[in-house]
Write a protein that holds these residues in place. Structure first.
Motif, PDB file in Angstrom:
ATOM      1  N   PHE A 318       6.793   1.451  38.532  1.00 45.09           N
ATOM      2  CA  PHE A 318       6.720   1.182  37.097  1.00 45.09           C
ATOM      3  C   PHE A 318       7.503   2.206  36.271  1.00 45.09           C
ATOM      4  O   PHE A 318       7.404   2.206  35.048  1.00 45.09           O
ATOM      5  CB  PHE A 318       5.258   1.145  36.641  1.00 45.09           C
ATOM      6  N   GLY A 319       8.276   3.051  36.936  1.00 46.25           N
ATOM      7  CA  GLY A 319       9.116   3.997  36.218  1.00 46.25           C
ATOM      8  C   GLY A 319       8.362   5.063  35.471  1.00 46.25           C
ATOM      9  O   GLY A 319       8.823   5.538  34.421  1.00 46.25           O
ATOM     10  N   LEU A 320       7.213   5.472  35.997  1.00 47.05           N
ATOM     11  CA  LEU A 320       6.421   6.500  35.347  1.00 47.05           C
ATOM     12  C   LEU A 320       6.796   7.881  35.864  1.00 47.05           C
ATOM     13  O   LEU A 320       7.061   8.053  37.065  1.00 47.05           O
ATOM     14  CB  LEU A 320       4.927   6.269  35.588  1.00 47.05           C
ATOM     15  N   LEU A 321       6.798   8.847  34.976  1.00 47.01           N
ATOM     16  CA  LEU A 321       7.024  10.224  35.383  1.00 47.01           C
ATOM     17  C   LEU A 321       5.734  10.802  35.942  1.00 47.01           C
ATOM     18  O   LEU A 321       4.647  10.529  35.422  1.00 47.01           O
ATOM     19  CB  LEU A 321       7.479  11.058  34.181  1.00 47.01           C
ATOM     20  N   PRO A 322       5.824  11.601  37.014  1.00 50.26           N
ATOM     21  CA  PRO A 322       4.614  12.270  37.505  1.00 50.26           C
ATOM     22  C   PRO A 322       4.012  13.123  36.391  1.00 50.26           C
ATOM     23  O   PRO A 322       4.735  13.698  35.572  1.00 50.26           O
ATOM     24  CB  PRO A 322       5.114  13.121  38.667  1.00 50.26           C
ATOM     25  N   GLY A 323       2.692  13.141  36.334  1.00 50.55           N
ATOM     26  CA  GLY A 323       2.048  13.902  35.281  1.00 50.55           C
ATOM     27  C   GLY A 323       0.750  14.510  35.746  1.00 50.55           C
ATOM     28  O   GLY A 323       0.171  14.085  36.751  1.00 50.55           O
ATOM     29  N   ARG A 324       0.294  15.488  35.011  1.00 51.19           N
ATOM     30  CA  ARG A 324      -0.955  16.148  35.357  1.00 51.19           C
ATOM     31  C   ARG A 324      -2.151  15.444  34.726  1.00 51.19           C
ATOM     32  O   ARG A 324      -3.286  15.665  35.104  1.00 51.19           O
ATOM     33  CB  ARG A 324      -0.905  17.611  34.910  1.00 51.19           C
ATOM     34  N   GLY A 325      -1.900  14.586  33.745  1.00 56.46           N
ATOM     35  CA  GLY A 325      -2.984  13.862  33.099  1.00 56.46           C
ATOM     36  C   GLY A 325      -3.379  12.629  33.879  1.00 56.46           C
ATOM     37  O   GLY A 325      -2.724  12.251  34.860  1.00 56.46           O
ATOM     38  N   ALA A 370       3.715  -7.185  22.447  1.00 57.18           N
ATOM     39  CA  ALA A 370       3.257  -5.876  21.980  1.00 57.18           C
ATOM     40  C   ALA A 370       3.123  -4.894  23.134  1.00 57.18           C
ATOM     41  O   ALA A 370       3.459  -3.710  22.996  1.00 57.18           O
ATOM     42  CB  ALA A 370       1.924  -6.024  21.249  1.00 57.18           C
ATOM     43  N   MET A 371       2.653  -5.368  24.291  1.00 56.16           N
ATOM     44  CA  MET A 371       2.542  -4.482  25.449  1.00 56.16           C
ATOM     45  C   MET A 371       3.930  -4.076  25.940  1.00 56.16           C
ATOM     46  O   MET A 371       4.163  -2.907  26.286  1.00 56.16           O
ATOM     47  CB  MET A 371       1.762  -5.172  26.564  1.00 56.16           C
ATOM     48  N   ALA A 372       4.861  -5.018  25.971  1.00 53.40           N
ATOM     49  CA  ALA A 372       6.228  -4.688  26.398  1.00 53.40           C
ATOM     50  C   ALA A 372       6.863  -3.681  25.439  1.00 53.40           C
ATOM     51  O   ALA A 372       7.573  -2.752  25.859  1.00 53.40           O
ATOM     52  CB  ALA A 372       7.068  -5.963  26.478  1.00 53.40           C
ATOM     53  N   GLN A 373       6.626  -3.828  24.149  1.00 44.67           N
ATOM     54  CA  GLN A 373       7.162  -2.891  23.162  1.00 44.67           C
ATOM     55  C   GLN A 373       6.545  -1.502  23.310  1.00 44.67           C
ATOM     56  O   GLN A 373       7.212  -0.489  23.085  1.00 44.67           O
ATOM     57  CB  GLN A 373       6.910  -3.438  21.754  1.00 44.67           C
ATOM     58  N   LEU A 374       5.282  -1.447  23.710  1.00 41.53           N
ATOM     59  CA  LEU A 374       4.635  -0.160  23.950  1.00 41.53           C
ATOM     60  C   LEU A 374       5.353   0.583  25.073  1.00 41.53           C
ATOM     61  O   LEU A 374       5.592   1.800  24.986  1.00 41.53           O
ATOM     62  CB  LEU A 374       3.157  -0.373  24.294  1.00 41.53           C
ATOM     63  N   ALA A 375       5.708  -0.143  26.142  1.00 45.64           N
ATOM     64  CA  ALA A 375       6.423   0.493  27.251  1.00 45.64           C
ATOM     65  C   ALA A 375       7.798   0.990  26.812  1.00 45.64           C
ATOM     66  O   ALA A 375       8.262   2.049  27.243  1.00 45.64           O
ATOM     67  CB  ALA A 375       6.553  -0.494  28.413  1.00 45.64           C
ATOM     68  N   GLU A 376       8.446   0.228  25.934  1.00 49.38           N
ATOM     69  CA  GLU A 376       9.757   0.662  25.430  1.00 49.38           C
ATOM     70  C   GLU A 376       9.620   1.920  24.576  1.00 49.38           C
ATOM     71  O   GLU A 376      10.514   2.769  24.569  1.00 49.38           O
ATOM     72  CB  GLU A 376      10.375  -0.469  24.612  1.00 49.38           C
ATOM     73  N   VAL A 382       4.473   4.926  29.885  1.00 47.94           N
ATOM     74  CA  VAL A 382       3.814   3.613  29.908  1.00 47.94           C
ATOM     75  C   VAL A 382       4.692   2.652  30.687  1.00 47.94           C
ATOM     76  O   VAL A 382       5.901   2.547  30.413  1.00 47.94           O
ATOM     77  CB  VAL A 382       3.573   3.065  28.479  1.00 47.94           C
ATOM     78  N   GLY A 383       4.114   1.966  31.655  1.00 48.18           N
ATOM     79  CA  GLY A 383       4.825   0.940  32.412  1.00 48.18           C
ATOM     80  C   GLY A 383       4.074  -0.370  32.321  1.00 48.18           C
ATOM     81  O   GLY A 383       2.856  -0.412  32.547  1.00 48.18           O
ATOM     82  N   VAL A 384       4.779  -1.449  31.974  1.00 47.78           N
ATOM     83  CA  VAL A 384       4.148  -2.752  31.762  1.00 47.78           C
ATOM     84  C   VAL A 384       4.917  -3.813  32.528  1.00 47.78           C
ATOM     85  O   VAL A 384       6.156  -3.839  32.493  1.00 47.78           O
ATOM     86  CB  VAL A 384       4.104  -3.115  30.261  1.00 47.78           C
ATOM     87  N   ARG A 385       4.195  -4.696  33.199  1.00 51.15           N
ATOM     88  CA  ARG A 385       4.811  -5.835  33.880  1.00 51.15           C
ATOM     89  C   ARG A 385       4.081  -7.098  33.448  1.00 51.15           C
ATOM     90  O   ARG A 385       2.883  -7.232  33.690  1.00 51.15           O
ATOM     91  CB  ARG A 385       4.728  -5.647  35.397  1.00 51.15           C
ATOM     92  N   ILE A 386       4.816  -8.008  32.792  1.00 49.58           N
ATOM     93  CA  ILE A 386       4.228  -9.270  32.356  1.00 49.58           C
ATOM     94  C   ILE A 386       4.268 -10.239  33.530  1.00 49.58           C
ATOM     95  O   ILE A 386       5.322 -10.594  34.040  1.00 49.58           O
ATOM     96  CB  ILE A 386       4.993  -9.854  31.154  1.00 49.58           C
ATOM     97  N   GLY A 387       3.099 -10.665  33.957  1.00 53.00           N
ATOM     98  CA  GLY A 387       2.968 -11.504  35.140  1.00 53.00           C
ATOM     99  C   GLY A 387       1.808 -11.003  35.975  1.00 53.00           C
ATOM    100  O   GLY A 387       1.068 -10.104  35.559  1.00 53.00           O
ATOM    101  N   PHE A 388       1.633 -11.585  37.136  1.00 51.84           N
ATOM    102  CA  PHE A 388       0.543 -11.131  37.992  1.00 51.84           C
ATOM    103  C   PHE A 388       0.948 -11.281  39.446  1.00 51.84           C
ATOM    104  O   PHE A 388       1.536 -12.270  39.852  1.00 51.84           O
ATOM    105  CB  PHE A 388      -0.747 -11.914  37.732  1.00 51.84           C
ATOM    106  N   ASP A 389       0.596 -10.270  40.218  1.00 53.33           N
ATOM    107  CA  ASP A 389       0.820 -10.271  41.660  1.00 53.33           C
ATOM    108  C   ASP A 389      -0.379  -9.578  42.305  1.00 53.33           C
ATOM    109  O   ASP A 389      -0.736  -8.466  41.926  1.00 53.33           O
ATOM    110  CB  ASP A 389       2.117  -9.534  42.009  1.00 53.33           C
ATOM    111  N   GLU A 390      -1.006 -10.237  43.256  1.00 53.09           N
ATOM    112  CA  GLU A 390      -2.241  -9.718  43.859  1.00 53.09           C
ATOM    113  C   GLU A 390      -2.033  -8.356  44.513  1.00 53.09           C
ATOM    114  O   GLU A 390      -2.842  -7.434  44.342  1.00 53.09           O
ATOM    115  CB  GLU A 390      -2.768 -10.722  44.893  1.00 53.09           C
ATOM    116  N   THR A 391      -0.961  -8.219  45.257  1.00 51.36           N
ATOM    117  CA  THR A 391      -0.719  -6.939  45.935  1.00 51.36           C
ATOM    118  C   THR A 391      -0.508  -5.816  44.933  1.00 51.36           C
ATOM    119  O   THR A 391      -1.072  -4.729  45.064  1.00 51.36           O
ATOM    120  CB  THR A 391       0.489  -7.060  46.874  1.00 51.36           C
ATOM    121  N   GLU A 392       0.320  -6.065  43.925  1.00 49.60           N
ATOM    122  CA  GLU A 392       0.548  -5.041  42.905  1.00 49.60           C
ATOM    123  C   GLU A 392      -0.743  -4.680  42.186  1.00 49.60           C
ATOM    124  O   GLU A 392      -0.999  -3.498  41.895  1.00 49.60           O
ATOM    125  CB  GLU A 392       1.586  -5.527  41.893  1.00 49.60           C
TER     126      GLU A 392
END
Length: 510
Positions: A318-325, A370-376, A382-392
């Protein structure tokens, strides 16, 4: 450690409630009864929400004690699946409801599924209820009246020679008309209606009585008239032998104005009569961090190294940076009921406080945007994927520290139990099944009011807990042990079936 857990708890987040009666007494084994479980979704073939998961899991869990079979519309996904379907019967039409065949298929684990074969109603692209653009089919009242009538016909001994159900178990509005059809015919077969979500009632014009083949009195308030329309769900509530909801708290909530969706009066009456109860869901045994094949790495409550490997995968994906939080997660339909707008309202504060967010889901287009804009706005945070996949979805549960569930109402909820089993602590509003399955400060965090400030107070508690690894891991251990599997959750259903069948006059018992 006991003191740390106690300190993390919100003082009396939900006053304890007791159901008016108990469905948890021990069950004496009886002859395997024939149960027809009627549903509009079955995850094996087609799913729009939690009903599909329950319809796949509950009958399988009941198979050990009952001859239970599923009745499902013959959607394109069902008839074009890998399992061969053979026609076993034919049912005539009624009014505007076309005739149909009844097919039978047997799944690999032994579950038998009957299928209402009527291509003009069910052979379509899309979901069980509408097209791919999200528009409901205009003939849904015909489509699901056909399903309900087929169930009533099968209870009358038609279409399936050699197998006639002793009891019908129908689910939500798409099959709720079946008990009414049986009552209008004078059939004695008992029925259970399970309300998974009272917000969906199957309303259609009052003038539809004729095309649905209903008697004139069906249009009266004591039957299925509801604010100038016909309500499939109200018909089921008025005519089923017993109504269940999917948690004890939700069974209480829907008898009041805040959650009753206009049906609180009749539901309160059913509760006074002892005909409304709550039975909290279980979850499928596949939700086990020690053995789930979907996960990047497996783990258990005492050895959590594998959880970190799932987190690393999700961060990359999801393109997230590693973080301590902490890593917060949303795995949900993106709809108003789920409080997605509340998550959007606190997202800035959550990110500024050091949290990161990963979200997956599909739903209402404005909330998707709105969720996609939050990721932008917060790349790497913030990483957002519109859709659904059971494994993910399973990997997100396993990766995250906290799952966000600020639902305005939640009849039961499965996501919080999935998250708990995979070591993610749910942060949820104290309503419905969320109140019944989360112990505040022990297996998750609860908040009372459905507003951003109350919600963010719970998120702030999570941020504080994350600073104390010993406390966080202790809560994870408790959470991973908390949810019950269906093998135990089915016992109240077995007792309910037994009691309803015992009420039949001896002359009509099979």
């Amino acid at each position: 450690m006991r003191n740390l857990l106690a300190d993390a708890r919100l003082e009396d987040p939900c006053p304890p409630t007791l159901p008016p009666f108990s469905l948890t007494a021990e069950v004496t084994p009886v002859r395997r009864r024939r149960i027809l479980f009627v549903t509009s979704e079955l995850t094996d073939f087609v799913k729009a929400g939690g009903l599909g998961d329950v319809s796949a899991a509950l009958p399988r869990a009941l198979l050990a004690e009952h001859d239970i079979r599923v009745l499902l519309p013959g959607y394109r996904q069902v008839l074009k699946g890998a399992v061969a379907c053979r026609v076993v019967g034919h049912l005539p039409g009624q009014a505007a409801l076309p005739p149909c065949d009844i097919g039978e298929l047997q799944l690999a684990d032994g579950l038998r599924v009957y299928v209402v074969i009527c291509p003009e109603l069910y052979d379509r692209e899309g979901t069980p209820y509408g097209d791919d653009a999200g528009n409901e089919w205009p003939d849904n009242h015909i489509r699901f009246a056909r399903l309900s009538l087929a169930a009533a016909d099968m209870a009358a001994g038609l279409a399936t020679p050699g197998w006639c159900p002793d009891l019908l178990h129908v689910n939500d509005w798409p099959s709720a008309l079946a008990p009414a059809y049986m009552a209008w015919r004078g059939q004695a077969t008992p029925s259970v209606l399970t309300i998974h979500n009272l917000g969906y009632q199957g309303a259609c014009p009052l003038g539809s009585c004729a095309e649905l083949g209903l008697p004139e009195h069906a249009g009266l308030p004591e039957s299925m008239e509801f604010y100038g329309k016909l309500s499939f769900l109200k018909a089921g509530i008025n005519h089923a032998s017993h109504i269940t909801t999917v948690s004890e708290t939700y069974a209480r909530e829907i008898t009041g104005e805040a959650f009753g969706c206009g049906l609180q009066g009749v539901l309160a009456q059913r509760r006074r009569e002892g005909r409304l109860s709550g039975i909290t869901h279980g979850i499928d045994a596949s939700w086990d961090a020690r053995s789930d094949p979907h996960l990047v790495a497996r783990f258990d409550a005492r050895r959590l190294q594998g959880k970190r490997r799932n987190a690393e995968y999700v961060e990359r994906s999801f393109g997230l940076l590693p973080g301590r939080g902490p890593l917060f997660a949303v795995v949900s339909r993106l709809v108003q009921q789920k409080g997605i707008d509340l998550t959007l309202a606190i997202a800035d504060r959550m990110v500024e406080a050091g949290g990161r967010l990963v979200a997956i889901g599909r739903g209402e287009p404005p909330l998707e945007r709105a969720m996609a804009q939050l990721a932008e706005r917060y790349p790497g945070r913030v990483g957002v994927r519109i859709g659904f996949d059971e494994t993910e979805a399973r990997r997100i549960y396993a990766a995250s520290d906290f799952l966000l569930m600020p639902s305005r109402y939640e009849p039961c909820g499965l996501s919080q139990m999935y998250a708990q089993r995979l070591g993610s602590l749910p942060i949820a509003r104290c309503t419905g099944g969320l109140a019944d399955t989360i112990v505040d400060g022990v297996t998750g965090l609860l908040f009372r009011e459905g507003d951003p400030d109350s919600y963010f107070e719970a998120v702030q508690r999570a941020l504080n807990i994350h600073r104390y690894p010993e406390l966080l891991n202790a809560m994870r251990c408790k959470a991973m042990e908390a949810p019950q599997y269906w093998s135990k959750a089915v016992r109240p259903y077995t007792r309910l079936y037994r009691d309803l069948l015992a009420e039949l006059p001896v002359s009509v018992r099979r």
